[in-house]
Design an enzyme around this catalytic site. Structure first.
Site, PDB file in Angstrom:
ATOM      1  CG  HIS A 430      -0.048  -0.028   2.428  1.00 42.17           C
ATOM      2  ND1 HIS A 430       0.295  -0.836   3.221  1.00 42.17           N
ATOM      3  CD2 HIS A 430       0.108   0.942   3.233  1.00 42.17           C
ATOM      4  CE1 HIS A 430       1.022  -0.738   4.220  1.00 42.17           C
ATOM      5  NE2 HIS A 430       0.862   0.512   4.394  1.00 42.17           N
ATOM      6  CB  SER A 432       2.343   5.307   3.538  1.00 39.34           C
ATOM      7  OG  SER A 432       2.425   6.309   4.379  1.00 39.34           O
ATOM      8  CG  HIS A 572      14.620  -2.645  32.702  1.00 41.21           C
ATOM      9  ND1 HIS A 572      15.104  -3.024  33.912  1.00 41.21           N
ATOM     10  CD2 HIS A 572      15.000  -1.381  32.422  1.00 41.21           C
ATOM     11  CE1 HIS A 572      15.693  -1.756  34.376  1.00 41.21           C
ATOM     12  NE2 HIS A 572      15.722  -0.876  33.718  1.00 41.21           N
ATOM     13  CB  SER A 574      17.617   1.362  28.578  1.00 40.53           C
ATOM     14  OG  SER A 574      17.451   2.858  28.210  1.00 40.53           O
TER      15      SER A 574
END
Length: 889
Positions: A430, A432, A572, A574
């Site tokens: 598509h 864009s 986590h 970062s």
């Protein structure tokens, strides 16, 4: 047209004894957001004055347009009426069509109307009342939803211009042949499959545009269009054209590009004004290729769009499209089920919506393809040209596309067609927005319940290990690595004892922390081993997602060391950075280094050539490169210190305007309204050499001025304290640098050729009758050539050895290189009658049309002076008498 500055001020109150005058007989209200409402107020308060209006413009994007139009029919003196939509745009920047779908029946009473513009509205059919306007000469119906034109169109006998481009017209009425006064007909970008024979009866027509339709044949009656000068038939499905088109006596352009012509008549081929690119000429007819065939794309029809075409049609048979900006698209067979009109445009990267990530570098402008909502049955391939970065080491080039409000990367393949032509290839389902960026190499993996490992392609010693049970559901993890050399680090920190590992960035698709610690392996900083390190000097830094702060987390994790690696665990992701330094404020140092590495700040520099102060070099460069650039150019240029540091979006467009006594040479093609336009990419050659001049005489005094840099539109005036006080970072104004043109001391030729025995003899090219260039003219041309002199020399016919010898003998002075090249060629061609023509042709082949146009202007002026001098002495009369006597004999 004159604008009505204030609707309230253009009329008087009812109780006023006299009515004020309108701005002549013109009323332009489409520039106001409430223009229709103002029009109704004016009509109610000043009906007598409004009857004087002959030229009226209203915006059809306003709700009161129907009421305003009904009232406008009372202005029987109207001769020009513009009722256009397109004054507002949607979120994607596309023009919104107006609200007009019909016209009031009273519209036919505007019998004096000669010019009518209904473009960018929502008409599906043309109202019959419109064909009652017997005095209409110009009718513009572009960008509507018209399915056809009425048979009563032939009643508009005085019509000279009819434009209905970009509609959905499938058939033309036969009565169109009755428009004997019609000179311009534009039915481009419609759905025409055939055209009536009567179209060939428009004996006054000089320009006809039928491009972008579905025409398979052209009527033989087109041979009757004896006045036709331009015939545009490109982007159709023509399989044959009549040979009689080549015999049209006034035809200057016959555009047959992007059709299905496998053969054309010999008369057409010999016609000098015909354009046939994009046709399968000479190819035999072949059966339809299979969609899965590798050779299918090579059999597709090729469309080459010109710079004035902003759209094209894609059929179920597919096609390949070459845009004028170098972008290519391939629509495979069966990519669309019905004919689809595709629009394209290139946009500057606006920092408000093009959000670059850390360490991204923009390599192209933004390409927008519409319509956005169409989903292709097969993926469309796009090739986007880009400016390659200086080095792709540790980096990769990808195409980024926008979906909704987010940007995402597409799988990209790099291609290199020529030495300086780089293409980024991607496939999309598509349309864009698309742009090309250079980013840090990104590695990613899918983490299942059983765990896995992720290695870096940039530095294989960097590893992330996910144990079994670290996650309940599968998640995607991405990793980027930014290596930092010791030289870069020491230059920024000025601390030879500080070293750092590569900067590691980790991200994941889930916002939930890992259930078990994840182990990260980083190499120790250069020069540090597990046996020699001092634990007190080693710091593990953690950065937030925006990298605005760096926190020392050394005491929050368990650090283990091997001989060359550091190991730690986190739950986590970062940014992580391992530093080895004696500084206690290591977080501040890291922030300083990180900001420096981002390269988001640039300096603007304006330098004047020492030998010719009129020649100014404008350049923007990353902060750390400015000193090197100034040192490199110090021998040839002089100028002010670099401007204040400016925070700037990479790829942003900005302008340099000359003020306070200075102006840019207006003959240059890149000069627009007294300013030079830049688009800054961090890895482009960000410089322009221009010439400045002044309206003030420099025989008595030097001229001082300035060059100011602006983001966006240029303000009307420059603040008085522009050179003393820098404005805020969001201001349109960026920086101002002084420029000085010294007082003239000598003639131009004395500047180039001092009287030391090295002067060249007087030199003229051509002759007075056909036009010639004097030595002074050649010196003026030499001043404008600049760094293109080698290309120009080759196109003039100088040998490669000659050009190299000129460059080597004058390697410290560009001016001497240029002058010696030009004058050495001129001395060799003083006796040639075609020398001036050859010089013009060489400039055109070297893409210096500005210089070619200047030479032609000089020649025309010279021929005019020669003719006038002949006339003054009476020789032209004698010549005429001699010719008459010969004719009598």
């Amino acid at each position: 047209m004159a604008e009505l500055e204030d609707a309230q001020g253009a009329c008087c109150s009812v109780a006023a004894p006299a009515s004020p005058q309108l701005a002549g007989n013109r009323l332009n209200l489409d520039v106001y957001p409430d223009g229709c409402q103002r029009f109704l107020q004016l009509l109610a308060r000043c009906p007598e004055e409004m009857q004087q209006v002959e030229f009226l413009r209203l915006s059809c994007n306003e709700e009161p347009i129907d009421s305003a139009l009904e009232s406008a029919t009372r202005l029987t003196g109207l001769t020009s009426l513009v009722l256009k939509g397109g004054h507002t745009r949607d979120e994607s920047g596309a023009c919104l069509h107006g609200l007009l779908m019909d016209l009031p029946q009273e519209f036919g009473s505007l019998i004096r109307l000669a010019h009518l513009d209904l473009s960018f509205n929502s008409f599906s059919s043309l109202p019959e009342c419109l064909t009652e306007l017997s005095n209409l000469t110009v009718l513009l119906l572009c960008h509507n939803c018209l399915q056809g034109l009425p048979e009563s169109l032939g009643k508009l006998k005085k019509l000279t211009v009819l434009s209905a481009m970009t509609n959905q017209i499938r058939n033309l009425p036969r009565s169109i042949g009755e428009l004997q006064a019609l000179q311009v007909l534009n039915i481009a970008e419609n759905l025409l499959e055939s055209i009536p024979e009567e179209l060939g009866y428009l004996k006054s027509c000089t320009e006809m545009d039928l491009s972008g339709n579905r025409l398979e044949a052209i009527p033989v009656s087109f041979a009757n269009l004896q006045s036709l000068r331009e015939l545009h038939l490109h982007s159709n499905q023509l399989r044959a054209v009549p040979a009689a088109l080549a015999s049209l006596p006034r035809l200057t352009r016959l555009d047959l590009q992007n059709n299905r012509l496998r053969a054309v008549p010999a008369e057409i081929q010999r016609c000098p004004c015909v354009h046939l690119r994009g046709n399968p000429l000479g190819r035999p007819a072949s059966p339809e290729p299979e969609p899965s065939s590798d050779s299918s794309s090579s059999e597709l029809q090729v469309h080459f769009l010109s710079s004035d075409e902003g759209s094209f049609t894609v059929t179920s048979e597919g096609c390949r499209v070459c845009l004028p900006c170098g972008i290519r698209l391939c629509f495979p067979l069966g990519s669309v089920s019905s004919d689809t009109r595709v629009h394209y445009r290139k946009l500057p990267p606006d920092p408000q919506w093009v959000m670059l990530q850390h360490h991204d570098i923009l390599l192209s402008e933004v390409l927008e393809l519409q319509p956005h909502g169409v989903h292709f049955l097969q993926e469309v391939q796009i090739w986007m040209p880009y400016v390659p970065p200086r080095s792709l080491r540790k980096r990769e080039v990808v195409v980024r596309t926008r979906s909704g409000k987010n940007w995402s990367e597409l799988k990209t393949k790099q291609e290199r067609k020529e030495k300086h032509k780089h293409l980024a290839k991607c496939s999309v389902a598509h349309f864009s927005w698309f742009l090309v960026i250079s980013r840090l190499v990104e590695d990613q993996c899918t983490v299942p319940r059983d765990g896995t490992q992720l290695f870096s392609r940039v530095d294989p010693s960097i590893r992330v290990k996910f144990p079994a049970g670290a996650t309940e559901e599968t998640r995607i993890v991405k990793m980027q690595v930014l290596p930092i050399t010791e030289e870069e680090l020491q230059e920024i920190t000025n601390d030879p004892e500080s070293t750092a590992s590569p900067l590691l960035c980790l991200s994941q698709s889930s916002s939930i922390n890992f259930l078990k610690p994840v182990q990260i392996q980083l190499p120790l900083p250069p020069g540090v081993t597990g046996q020699s390190l001092e634990r007190s000097r080693l710091h593990l830094l953690h950065g937030d997602l925006q990298a605005q702060t760096w926190n020392d987390i050394t005491n929050q994790v368990v650090l283990e060391f091997t001989h060359i690696y550091a190991l730690f665990e986190v739950d986590h992701f970062s940014w992580y950075w391992l530093w080895y330094t004696t500084k206690t404020y290591v977080g501040g140092i890291a922030k300083k280094v990180y900001e420096r590495l981002r390269l988001y700040q640039v300096n603007f520099v304006a330098l004047q050539r020492k030998r010719d102060p009129e020649q100014v070099l404008l350049q923007c460069a990353p902060k750390q490169k400015v000193e090197t650039i100034l040192k490199k150019l110090n021998d040839r240029y002089q100028g002010p210190e670099p401007s204040d540091l400016v925070d700037m979006f990479e790829g942003e467009q900005f302008f340099a305007a000359f003020e306070r006594g200075l102006e840019i040479d207006a003959d240059r093609p890149d000069c627009v309204d007294g300013r030079i336009s830049f688009i800054f990419y961090s890895h482009m050659k960000n410089m322009k050499e221009i010439y400045v001049k002044s309206g003030v005489s420099r025989k008595e005094q030097a001229v001082k001025g300035q060059v100011s840099f602006y983001r966006g539109s240029i303000p009307d005036t420059v603040p008085e304290d522009a050179t003393k006080k820098r404005k805020g970072p969001d201001s349109q104004w960026l920086a101002t640098l002084p420029i000085k043109l010294p007082k003239l001391k000598s003639r131009l030729d004395e500047q180039y050729f001092p009287k030391n025995g090295q002067t060249l003899p007087p030199l003229n090219l051509g002759n007075a009758e056909t036009g010639y260039l004097t030595e002074t003219n050649l010196l003026g041309i030499a001043r404008r050539i600049g760094i293109d002199w080698r290309t120009i020399g080759m196109n003039l016919g100088l040998s490669y050895q000659q050009i190299e010898r000129i460059g080597y003998n004058n390697r410290e002075d560009l001016d001497k290189q240029i002058v010696e090249m030009l004058f050495s060629w001129a001395r060799q061609n003083t006796e040639s009658q075609n020398s001036v023509k050859k010089l013009i042709q060489a400039m055109e082949e070297s893409s210096r049309q500005d210089i070619a146009d200047e030479i032609e202007s000089i020649i025309e002026l010279g021929k005019k002076k020669f003719t006038e001098s002949i006339r003054r002495v009476g020789l032209d009369q004698e010549s005429s008498n001699e010719d008459s006597a010969i004719a009598m004999v």
